[in-house]
Design a protein around this motif. Sequence first.
Motif, PDB file in Angstrom:
ATOM      1  N   THR A  37       0.837  -1.186   0.000  1.00  0.00           N
ATOM      2  CA  THR A  37       0.000   0.000   0.000  1.00  0.00           C
ATOM      3  C   THR A  37       0.876   1.240   0.000  1.00  0.00           C
ATOM      4  N   ALA A  38       0.497   2.233  -0.767  1.00  0.00           N
ATOM      5  CA  ALA A  38       1.288   3.452  -0.855  1.00  0.00           C
ATOM      6  C   ALA A  38       1.417   4.108   0.510  1.00  0.00           C
ATOM      7  N   ASN A  39       2.577   4.714   0.738  1.00  0.00           N
ATOM      8  CA  ASN A  39       2.809   5.419   1.975  1.00  0.00           C
ATOM      9  C   ASN A  39       2.025   6.729   1.940  1.00  0.00           C
ATOM     10  N   SER A  77       4.520  20.881  -5.771  1.00  0.00           N
ATOM     11  CA  SER A  77       5.604  21.404  -4.941  1.00  0.00           C
ATOM     12  C   SER A  77       6.421  20.263  -4.330  1.00  0.00           C
ATOM     13  N   ILE A  78       5.932  19.021  -4.463  1.00  0.00           N
ATOM     14  CA  ILE A  78       6.626  17.829  -3.960  1.00  0.00           C
ATOM     15  C   ILE A  78       7.512  17.277  -5.080  1.00  0.00           C
ATOM     16  N   GLU A  79       8.697  16.808  -4.715  1.00  0.00           N
ATOM     17  CA  GLU A  79       9.625  16.254  -5.702  1.00  0.00           C
ATOM     18  C   GLU A  79       9.028  15.034  -6.394  1.00  0.00           C
ATOM     19  N   SER A  80       9.432  14.807  -7.643  1.00  0.00           N
ATOM     20  CA  SER A  80       8.800  13.765  -8.453  1.00  0.00           C
ATOM     21  C   SER A  80       9.036  12.358  -7.924  1.00  0.00           C
ATOM     22  N   GLY A  81      10.106  12.142  -7.153  1.00  0.00           N
ATOM     23  CA  GLY A  81      10.382  10.818  -6.609  1.00  0.00           C
ATOM     24  C   GLY A  81       9.545  10.461  -5.402  1.00  0.00           C
ATOM     25  N   ARG A  82       8.731  11.400  -4.935  1.00  0.00           N
ATOM     26  CA  ARG A  82       7.832  11.153  -3.800  1.00  0.00           C
ATOM     27  C   ARG A  82       6.387  11.078  -4.294  1.00  0.00           C
ATOM     28  N   ASN A  83       5.544  10.408  -3.525  1.00  0.00           N
ATOM     29  CA  ASN A  83       4.115  10.358  -3.850  1.00  0.00           C
ATOM     30  C   ASN A  83       3.523  11.760  -3.798  1.00  0.00           C
TER      31      ASN A  83
END
Length: 216
Positions: A37-39, A77-83
């Motif tokens: 499950t996604a964090n 505004s969140i980096e692409s490597g994060r959900n």
Amino acid sequence: MKRVILTTIVLLFCFLLAGAAWYYSKLKTGTRTTHRTANITASPALMGRLNSRANQLQLYAKQHAYNADLCFLIDMSIESGRNRFFIYDLQKDSILDAGLVAHGSCNKNWLSGRQYGNETGCGCTSLGKYKIGNPYKGKFGTAYKLYGLDSTNSNAFKRFVVLHSFSCVPDEEVHPAPICQSLGCPMVSPAFMNKLAKIIDQSNKPVLLTIFDQNK
């Protein structure tokens, strides 16, 4: 003597039975398809941003007969490597699921940071509200047409900006590494796309999607 032998045989049988049960359980676990499950643990700051956007979207949904129970929120505004693609419950003000999503490269080999645009052919992500339209089969499989509802994304349909999946987008977070970039489409992993498709297809009313950046 016979009693000792009989006891030994019974204990050995029990041991073998327990061993067989353990082996079967491991075999069953090994062949089971698993999906993490996604964090979706969110900081108070992130929840504040999502809640603010969600409240605006819910009001708009009620006024224009869109789905007012859930929506999709993308926080650029969140980096692409994060959900940063969130399935949001408008009734409970909570995140149901989250996944990775690519942003537009603005026609560069690699775009550092994020830039936004609405011009035809710009290759950039457009901020604003979108109505998710009908699905179709394209070169990336099932995709959904997007209709821009703001002046900042009014050319989305004309630009062929759609919600689709691509194998270059991972299923799980890879930060600090970035993920691939698109030509302006919100592009997700095939597994996450399956989740979104079920929600969109089962909804009696069009689902809204908002792409925003708190720094813009």
